[in-house]
Design an enzyme around this catalytic site. Sequence first.
Site, PDB file in Angstrom:
ATOM      1  N   SER A 159     -36.314  -0.849  -2.261  1.00 43.10           N
ATOM      2  CA  SER A 159     -36.073  -0.376  -0.888  1.00 43.10           C
ATOM      3  C   SER A 159     -37.386  -0.211  -0.145  1.00 43.10           C
ATOM      4  O   SER A 159     -38.435   0.021  -0.769  1.00 43.10           O
ATOM      5  CB  SER A 159     -35.360   0.982  -0.926  1.00 43.10           C
ATOM      6  OG  SER A 159     -35.277   1.523   0.380  1.00 43.10           O
ATOM      7  N   TYR A 189     -34.442   9.955  -4.394  1.00 41.91           N
ATOM      8  CA  TYR A 189     -34.069   8.532  -4.283  1.00 41.91           C
ATOM      9  C   TYR A 189     -35.320   7.659  -4.081  1.00 41.91           C
ATOM     10  O   TYR A 189     -35.497   6.642  -4.760  1.00 41.91           O
ATOM     11  CB  TYR A 189     -33.092   8.366  -3.122  1.00 41.91           C
ATOM     12  CG  TYR A 189     -32.768   6.933  -2.752  1.00 41.91           C
ATOM     13  CD1 TYR A 189     -31.835   6.199  -3.472  1.00 41.91           C
ATOM     14  CD2 TYR A 189     -33.384   6.314  -1.654  1.00 41.91           C
ATOM     15  CE1 TYR A 189     -31.522   4.889  -3.123  1.00 41.91           C
ATOM     16  CE2 TYR A 189     -33.075   5.014  -1.298  1.00 41.91           C
ATOM     17  CZ  TYR A 189     -32.151   4.298  -2.031  1.00 41.91           C
ATOM     18  OH  TYR A 189     -31.857   3.012  -1.677  1.00 41.91           O
TER      19      TYR A 189
HETATM   20  P1  NAD Z   1     -23.169   0.379  -1.966  1.00 37.48           P
HETATM   21  O1  NAD Z   1     -22.664   1.763  -2.004  1.00 37.48           O
HETATM   22  O2  NAD Z   1     -22.298  -0.657  -1.402  1.00 37.48           O
HETATM   23  O3  NAD Z   1     -23.585  -0.092  -3.421  1.00 37.48           O
HETATM   24  C1  NAD Z   1     -24.076   0.785  -4.392  1.00 37.48           C
HETATM   25  C2  NAD Z   1     -23.211   0.597  -5.622  1.00 37.48           C
HETATM   26  O4  NAD Z   1     -23.792   1.325  -6.704  1.00 37.48           O
HETATM   27  C3  NAD Z   1     -21.806   1.156  -5.495  1.00 37.48           C
HETATM   28  O5  NAD Z   1     -20.929   0.201  -4.977  1.00 37.48           O
HETATM   29  C4  NAD Z   1     -21.465   1.523  -6.926  1.00 37.48           C
HETATM   30  O6  NAD Z   1     -20.625   0.540  -7.498  1.00 37.48           O
HETATM   31  C5  NAD Z   1     -22.791   1.501  -7.663  1.00 37.48           C
HETATM   32  N1  NAD Z   1     -22.998   2.726  -8.415  1.00 37.48           N
HETATM   33  C6  NAD Z   1     -23.449   3.906  -7.959  1.00 37.48           C
HETATM   34  N2  NAD Z   1     -23.479   4.796  -8.966  1.00 37.48           N
HETATM   35  C7  NAD Z   1     -23.047   4.153 -10.086  1.00 37.48           C
HETATM   36  C8  NAD Z   1     -22.868   4.528 -11.444  1.00 37.48           C
HETATM   37  N3  NAD Z   1     -23.159   5.768 -11.864  1.00 37.48           N
HETATM   38  N4  NAD Z   1     -22.379   3.614 -12.307  1.00 37.48           N
HETATM   39  C9  NAD Z   1     -22.091   2.348 -11.887  1.00 37.48           C
HETATM   40  N5  NAD Z   1     -22.265   1.923 -10.627  1.00 37.48           N
HETATM   41  C10 NAD Z   1     -22.742   2.823  -9.735  1.00 37.48           C
HETATM   42  O7  NAD Z   1     -24.541   0.433  -1.187  1.00 37.48           O
HETATM   43  P2  NAD Z   1     -25.711  -0.629  -0.964  1.00 37.48           P
HETATM   44  O8  NAD Z   1     -26.486  -0.099   0.166  1.00 37.48           O
HETATM   45  O9  NAD Z   1     -25.194  -2.002  -0.931  1.00 37.48           O
HETATM   46  O10 NAD Z   1     -26.603  -0.437  -2.250  1.00 37.48           O
HETATM   47  C11 NAD Z   1     -27.038  -1.508  -3.056  1.00 37.48           C
HETATM   48  C12 NAD Z   1     -28.500  -1.364  -3.372  1.00 37.48           C
HETATM   49  O11 NAD Z   1     -29.259  -1.480  -2.176  1.00 37.48           O
HETATM   50  C13 NAD Z   1     -28.905  -0.011  -3.968  1.00 37.48           C
HETATM   51  O12 NAD Z   1     -29.840  -0.230  -4.992  1.00 37.48           O
HETATM   52  C14 NAD Z   1     -29.556   0.687  -2.815  1.00 37.48           C
HETATM   53  O13 NAD Z   1     -30.483   1.653  -3.241  1.00 37.48           O
HETATM   54  C15 NAD Z   1     -30.232  -0.472  -2.154  1.00 37.48           C
HETATM   55  N6  NAD Z   1     -30.671  -0.245  -0.790  1.00 37.48           N
HETATM   56  C16 NAD Z   1     -29.761   0.035   0.181  1.00 37.48           C
HETATM   57  C17 NAD Z   1     -30.210   0.263   1.472  1.00 37.48           C
HETATM   58  C18 NAD Z   1     -29.268   0.583   2.580  1.00 37.48           C
HETATM   59  O14 NAD Z   1     -29.729   0.967   3.663  1.00 37.48           O
HETATM   60  N7  NAD Z   1     -27.962   0.452   2.399  1.00 37.48           N
HETATM   61  C19 NAD Z   1     -31.574   0.177   1.757  1.00 37.48           C
HETATM   62  C20 NAD Z   1     -32.467  -0.120   0.749  1.00 37.48           C
HETATM   63  C21 NAD Z   1     -32.001  -0.327  -0.525  1.00 37.48           C
END
Ligand code: NAD
Length: 342
Positions: free
Chosen positions: A234, A247
Amino acid sequence: MTQPTNTQRRQALALAGAGLVGAPAMLAQAADAPTPSGTPPGGASSSTRPPMQDPREQYPKPPFPAQRQEPPGLTARMKPRPDHGESSYVGSGRLKGRRAFITGGDSGIGRAAAIAYAREGADVAIGYLPAEEEDAREVIALIRAEGRRAVALPGDIRTESVCKQLIEDAVKGLGGLDILVNNAAKQQARKSIAEIDSEQFDATFKTNIYAPFWLTKAALKHLKPGSVVINTVSVVAYDPPQDLLDYASTKGALVIFTKALAKQLAERGIRVNAVAPGPIWTPLQPSGGQLPDKLPKFGQDAPLGRPGQPAELAAAFVLLASQEGSYMVGSVLGVTGGRPGP
Ligand code: NAD
Ligand code: MG
């Protein structure tokens, strides 16, 4: 595996179409999309490439409606619904025959990667929490609509035994493993360190940094030269917001994990890289990832003036997984809308 019928493809597209957001141009394209017919994996018949357009206007901008879900959050409850490339991602066989396991593949960025990988010709397993079955089913239908094998792997990755089992189940379901995407994460915003209890701190570290360690370790014996590991990090690893202390710390750790592991595994012909998203419109954010008063303005501070959509991340995940990325090792690819990053 048998090819899907036209009816199956149409059903999956109808499901996917419900998730479409974006500029009128994209909506018009979706309506005009040709009726899918039994074309090879690649999605060319079911998708239309987005035309050249102003990226500031391509997708919804703040303010967004106030909304709140319990974590982990579901796609259908988001207003507006995110775009994962259902109607726009066009594949060209860049991952033909590869086998990929994507954690958190049910929603958000992981869903966009799963759709793109399937359209590029890969078989795909997705990991998710049991509470996300509804989201997972939609993704499984989308992968199958491309004529690819889809494997649904519910499980909480906060323990090593579950991580080991998930890798074994992915290998069994896919017939091997070439691409591991460590994408699942926990994010709960808190105003102050005093509000982060040990339980949250531990769960965030278990999900975001221990699990990639356990999953990668278990996957290694299955990965051959040419295989890849991709971690979702991120921009917060580079410019940490004050309310994401735990985080952001895990994402900083995952950047260094990526770079050190990349050096180790390069000697075995396995490439390790990461994608660093900026603010992206996914269930993570309304389910506690942002403080409630900040959500309506989510993405406003990115130079593009809006959050990214998961679909806008797909190309980065495909590049790092494909043979076109053969000299990319230990890289962190920023997809940030201009926010400071790698
Ligand atoms: P999202 O909620 O769609 O995806 C995150 C997923 O993590 C969930 O769908 C869930 O299935 C999984 N998860 C969480 N806890 C879990 C557990 N204990 N066991 C198994 N699975 C688990 O959100 P997203 O934003 O698509 O996140 C995907 C990645 O992108 C993450 O690593 C997040 O940190 C990163 N990210 C997101 C953003 C943003 O702004 N959305 C920015 C930077 C990085
Ligand atoms: Mg989810």
